[in-house]
Each structure stands twice: as structure tokens, then as C-alpha cells.
Write a protein that holds these residues in place. Structure first.
Motif, short mmCIF file in Angstrom:
data_model
loop_
_atom_site.label_atom_id
_atom_site.label_comp_id
_atom_site.label_asym_id
_atom_site.label_seq_id
_atom_site.Cartn_x
_atom_site.Cartn_y
_atom_site.Cartn_z
N MET A 55 -13.55 -2.08 -35.65
CA MET A 55 -12.90 -0.78 -35.57
C MET A 55 -11.50 -0.94 -36.16
O MET A 55 -10.93 -2.04 -36.15
CB MET A 55 -12.79 -0.33 -34.11
CG MET A 55 -14.12 -0.13 -33.40
SD MET A 55 -15.17 1.15 -34.15
CE MET A 55 -14.19 2.63 -33.83
N THR A 95 -14.87 5.60 -18.26
CA THR A 95 -14.90 6.44 -19.46
C THR A 95 -14.32 5.68 -20.65
O THR A 95 -14.88 5.70 -21.75
CB THR A 95 -14.13 7.75 -19.21
OG1 THR A 95 -14.72 8.44 -18.11
CG2 THR A 95 -14.17 8.66 -20.43
N MET A 96 -13.21 4.99 -20.41
CA MET A 96 -12.59 4.17 -21.47
C MET A 96 -13.50 3.04 -21.90
O MET A 96 -13.71 2.80 -23.09
CB MET A 96 -11.31 3.49 -20.94
CG MET A 96 -10.15 4.36 -20.72
SD MET A 96 -8.59 3.41 -20.66
CE MET A 96 -8.85 2.31 -19.29
N THR A 122 -15.80 8.64 -33.69
CA THR A 122 -14.84 7.82 -34.42
C THR A 122 -15.42 7.73 -35.83
O THR A 122 -16.55 8.15 -36.08
CB THR A 122 -14.74 6.40 -33.84
OG1 THR A 122 -15.97 5.71 -34.09
CG2 THR A 122 -14.48 6.44 -32.33
N LYS A 127 -18.14 1.63 -28.88
CA LYS A 127 -17.71 1.58 -30.29
C LYS A 127 -17.83 0.18 -30.88
O LYS A 127 -18.04 0.04 -32.09
CB LYS A 127 -16.27 2.10 -30.42
CG LYS A 127 -16.09 3.55 -29.97
CD LYS A 127 -17.18 4.50 -30.48
CE LYS A 127 -17.11 5.86 -29.82
NZ LYS A 127 -18.30 6.68 -30.10
N GLY A 156 -17.46 4.40 -22.76
CA GLY A 156 -17.49 5.34 -23.89
C GLY A 156 -16.68 4.87 -25.08
O GLY A 156 -16.95 5.27 -26.22
N GLY A 157 -15.66 4.04 -24.83
CA GLY A 157 -14.79 3.58 -25.91
C GLY A 157 -15.08 2.14 -26.29
O GLY A 157 -15.79 1.85 -27.25
N LEU A 158 -14.55 1.23 -25.49
CA LEU A 158 -14.59 -0.20 -25.83
C LEU A 158 -15.99 -0.73 -26.13
O LEU A 158 -16.26 -1.23 -27.22
CB LEU A 158 -13.96 -0.99 -24.67
CG LEU A 158 -13.74 -2.47 -24.92
CD1 LEU A 158 -12.77 -2.69 -26.06
CD2 LEU A 158 -13.21 -3.15 -23.65
N GLY A 180 -11.05 6.42 -28.31
CA GLY A 180 -12.49 6.68 -28.44
C GLY A 180 -13.16 7.02 -27.12
O GLY A 180 -14.19 7.69 -27.09
N GLY A 181 -12.58 6.54 -26.02
CA GLY A 181 -13.17 6.78 -24.70
C GLY A 181 -12.41 7.82 -23.91
O GLY A 181 -12.77 8.99 -23.87
N LEU A 182 -11.31 7.39 -23.33
CA LEU A 182 -10.57 8.23 -22.38
C LEU A 182 -10.19 9.60 -22.94
O LEU A 182 -10.58 10.64 -22.40
CB LEU A 182 -9.32 7.47 -21.93
CG LEU A 182 -8.52 8.11 -20.81
CD1 LEU A 182 -9.34 8.22 -19.55
CD2 LEU A 182 -7.24 7.30 -20.55
N THR A 226 -9.13 1.48 -28.96
CA THR A 226 -10.55 1.84 -29.00
C THR A 226 -10.97 2.47 -27.67
O THR A 226 -11.67 3.49 -27.65
CB THR A 226 -11.41 0.59 -29.32
OG1 THR A 226 -11.00 0.06 -30.58
CG2 THR A 226 -12.89 0.93 -29.39
N MET A 227 -10.52 1.87 -26.58
CA MET A 227 -10.81 2.41 -25.24
C MET A 227 -10.19 3.78 -25.04
O MET A 227 -10.83 4.72 -24.59
CB MET A 227 -10.18 1.53 -24.14
CG MET A 227 -10.83 0.22 -23.91
SD MET A 227 -10.41 -0.44 -22.27
CE MET A 227 -8.65 -0.62 -22.36
#
Lengths: 257, 257
Positions: A156, B74-75, A100, B83, B78-80, A78-80, A74-75
Motif C-alpha cells: 500500500m 474497524t481499523m 483504496t 488492505k 477493515g484497514g490493516l 482505509g479502516g476507521l 492503512t488502518m
């Protein structure tokens, strides 16, 4: 008449290294008309997982996604990886939107049932809702889709990027004239696996079956082509298998009805 | 008449723990009308950075964001964190869309100039483009904004969540009747910092200046209120400082023109 839309799926390898990513983004800018980018990110996920002391277990090329691994993908996806692509496209004047399947409920999946293998938090796509997505595309937005979906119950789910691309292509084909491009490490489907220039320019279903019978097409290319024909049968106009560096050119193998 | 829109900013602490996040999402569902959620995530970023062997350096409560730290935020943001919230809201029937400032070019920043301190990849907001955002909000989409922006040159930038909330509120106030809610660890602005129930229910600019002169309001609350008045002056209808658990109630301190 439906407007043209190109959906391009690129694997992790290309988007995870600065030089190949830069080249891909430059090439992607050159793709005309409406477009969508679907990306992987497995190498980065494995790398970050290792640094975090989480072992990456793969079965049949698929990642076993336990709770901790789900956080990592997810990190990372979806992020990096996703935001790096989005920022890179914005810098090139492309109005990218990272997504996502959870975002705007674009792709809902069901957690893969346990049969021989428990893949954990891995999603099998159930439903693509392309209505808001197509509005945005018509307004010039370029969706950048990470290989993640959700189950509608707050989780997720790690989801294969080829599947995301294929299912999104099928869903959007009701609204657009869709070309689906699978980027590949070869120039296309090869007649001779030892000759990189032996690309088969076009394959119909009948020719595919003959190639398989003759042993010309084998291994992992068979499910890839099966998926391509499935997309074609569901309304996608054309599927192209080509090099990432050739997405704005006319090469590769074209799969037609 | 402009439709009502509530922008709620919650800190990392609340969204990073399962129980408090669940409560927040349940409360957020109860907020009527159009809404936006802006979140932090600093504790998770620090935790993941530590696990990755990256030291977290803070100056004046702000994270020094070198290249490796930028990848972490960012991870994580924006991700963990993002989401997880988006999936949680979708499960509650809220059509959430996770965004950073790079997505649809919603918030462009400039890398903070080096003066006494080099904060690294930290963004000072330059421009909010709310046009596509407001279209989506009108269609029922609920943006969930991570504390990240971009510089338009391919770099993500770590950006204060209070600032994201304030700037987004100002920009959307041309299109909506905006209430901006800053969630806080206290019930509101307190008359007596040792008495949690001494909430000042409403503060005007004149009263604020008197409270500061009298030493009733001091420390970190002063810039928070300065920002609130700035938002009010830029067109935001009302700013509320309250507990996260009270976002769907009528408590807290209301800052009015």
C-alpha cells in the motif's frame, strides 16, 4: 451525452469529528446525480500514531511514511475513517463503497523516488483504471475513496487526497461530465485574505495568471489552482473550491477553461 | 448452469503473519474459477488494542466490543488486515476488492440483543445482498471480506468471520454453484484427535449424528458442522473443512447433503 458526476474532496478535519462529519454527510446526500467522495484523515492518523508511540514526521505538509506509519495510515484511512463514512452514508440511503487504490486496482502508484527527501511509502499516481468504477457508479454506487493507493507489488502507498481526487476526476471525465469540488476552510479563493466574503466567483487561466502577478493569489493556493487547471485541461468540466458546508449550494470559486 | 464459486474462510492467525499470509495468497491464486476470501484478524486486533491501552475481553471466544474496541476492529479488520491482503492479491494478478458488510450494503446485521452477556457492537447477520457482488464476481473481481457488518443506522458491527462466510455462501448459492471452505488448524475433522492423519474424508448428516452419538465428534467441532449442514440445506453445494495450506488441493473433510 455524458451523465453528470460530482467528485468531492474533503479534508480530514471535517470527516474526523462527529458533528462536522454528520453535517457533511447530510449535505453530501443533497448533491444530485452520480457522485464520489474522497477523504483525508491526517489528524486521526497522527493521533493513533502518537498513542502507538510512533512519531509523525511531516515535510512540506507531507507525512514521512515509514513501515510502521504505513500500517497506521492503512488502518486509519482505509479502516476507521473510510468505514465510518461508508456506514454513515448507508444510513442515509446512499449506497457507498469504500475503496483504496488497491481495491479493483483502481489507482496504481509508484513509490516516490528519493530526491532531497525520502518520503517512504508515499505514492505518486501512475494509472487510474475507472472501468469497473464507472460500471458501479452507473448502478448507483457511490465510491468513497481513502487516500491510499498500491504499487502493484503488494505494498500500500500513502497518497495525497487532493491528488486522488484530481486523478480520478481526470480519468472519469472520459466517461462522465465531471465537476470536481475541493472543500476548503474558506468560502473559496479570496481577493482579500482578511475578508472571508471576498470570494472570487470564477477564475479563468488568464485571470489566474493576472491574480498571481498582482499578488492577490499566493502561497498554497497557487499549486491548488495549478492542479485545478490541469484537471480542466484534461477534460474535467469544472473545478469548484468551496466550504465543505456549501457542497450542495452554488457558492465558492469556479475554475473554468 | 450455475458457474462454480469457491468461498474460502481463513482465520486471523494465517493472514496476520507475513510468511503464512504469503503462502496462503500463493495457494489462493491456484484456486480455479470465481472465488471469495473471508478473513479474520483477532490477534492483530488484540495486539493493537493492547498498544492503545484497551483491554480485550472475550466471552465464549467472542470479543466484547465496546465503542473503543469497535474502532480498533474497524481499523484492523477493515484497514490493516484487509488492505494488506488486497494489495498482496493484486500483486499476484488477482483483482481483489476489500469489503465490509457496510460497503454496497452487502451485509446488514442487527446489534446482538443483550441476554446473559452484553457483547456490545457485535452483529448478528440479518440480510446479505449479493446482487452487486455477483455482478462484480462475474466480471472477475475477487471480494475479500473483513469480519465487519453494519446496522443500517450508521454503526459498524463486529461480526464473526465464519458467519460472514456461511451467510455469504448461502446468499450466493442462488446464483452460483458454491463450495464453502473453512480453513482449520487440522487437516479436517479427525476420527482420533491425537492422530492428525485420521481425517474423515466425507460426512453426511446421518453419519455426523452417529459420530456425535459415539463421541468421535465433540466440542467446538459440533457447531462448526451444524453450521455446515445449515449451509448445505440452504443451497450451498459442498462445505470443506481443511488446512489453509490445502485449499487448492483435494484433502480435508467434505460435508455433503
Amino acid at each position: 451525452m455524458r451523465e453528470k458526476l460530482t467528485i468531492i474532496k474533503v479534508g480530514g478535519k471535517i470527516v474526523e469529528e462527529e458533528a462536522t462529519l454528520r453535517q457533511l454527510l447530510d449535505d453530501f446526500v443533497g448533491v444530485e446525480g452520480h457522485k464520489v467522495l474522497v477523504h483525508g484523515g491526517g489528524r486521526s492518523a497522527t493521533k493513533i500514531a502518537t498513542l502507538l508511540g510512533i512519531e509523525s514526521k511531516m515535510v512540506n505538509g507531507r507525512r514521512i511514511t515509514d513501515e510502521e506509519t504505513l500500517k497506521v495510515v492503512t488502518m486509519v484511512y482505509g479502516g476507521l475513517v473510510n468505514k465510518n463514512i461508508v456506514a454513515g452514508l448507508q444510513a442515509r440511503g446512499v449506497n457507498a463503497l469504500g475503496l483504496t487504490g488497491a481495491d479493483m486496482n483502481v489507482i496504481r502508484s509508484v513509490k516516490r523516488p528519493i530526491k532531497d527527501v525520502d518520503y517512504g511509502f508515499v505514492g505518486d499516481v501512475e494509472k487510474v483504471d475507472a472501468s469497473l468504477l464507472s460500471d458501479l457508479i452507473h448502478k448507483g454506487v457511490v465510491p468513497v475513496m481513502a487516500p491510499l493507493t498500491h504499487d502493484g507489488q503488494g505494498n500500500m502507498l500513502n497518497t495525497n487526497a487532493d491528488t486522488i481526487a484530481g486523478e480520478t476526476a481526470k480519468s472519469l471525465s472520459t466517461l462522465f461530465d465531471v465537476t470536481l469540488v475541493y472543500c476548503f476552510e474558506k468560502k473559496g479563493v479570496l481577493r482579500d485574505e482578511n475578508d472571508d466574503d471576498s470570494v472570487i466567483p470564477q477564475i479563468t487561466r488568464g485571470e489566474f495568471e493576472q491574480y498571481v502577478a498582482d499578488g492577490v493569489i499566493q502561497g498554497g493556493m497557487i499549486p491548488k489552482l495549478e492542479n485545478s487547471f490541469e484537471a480542466i485541461n484534461a477534460g474535467v468540466s469544472e473545478v469548484i473550491i468551496t466550504l465543505a458546508s456549501a457542497i450542495s449550494e452554488n457558492g465558492g470559486t469556479r475554475i473554468k477553461k
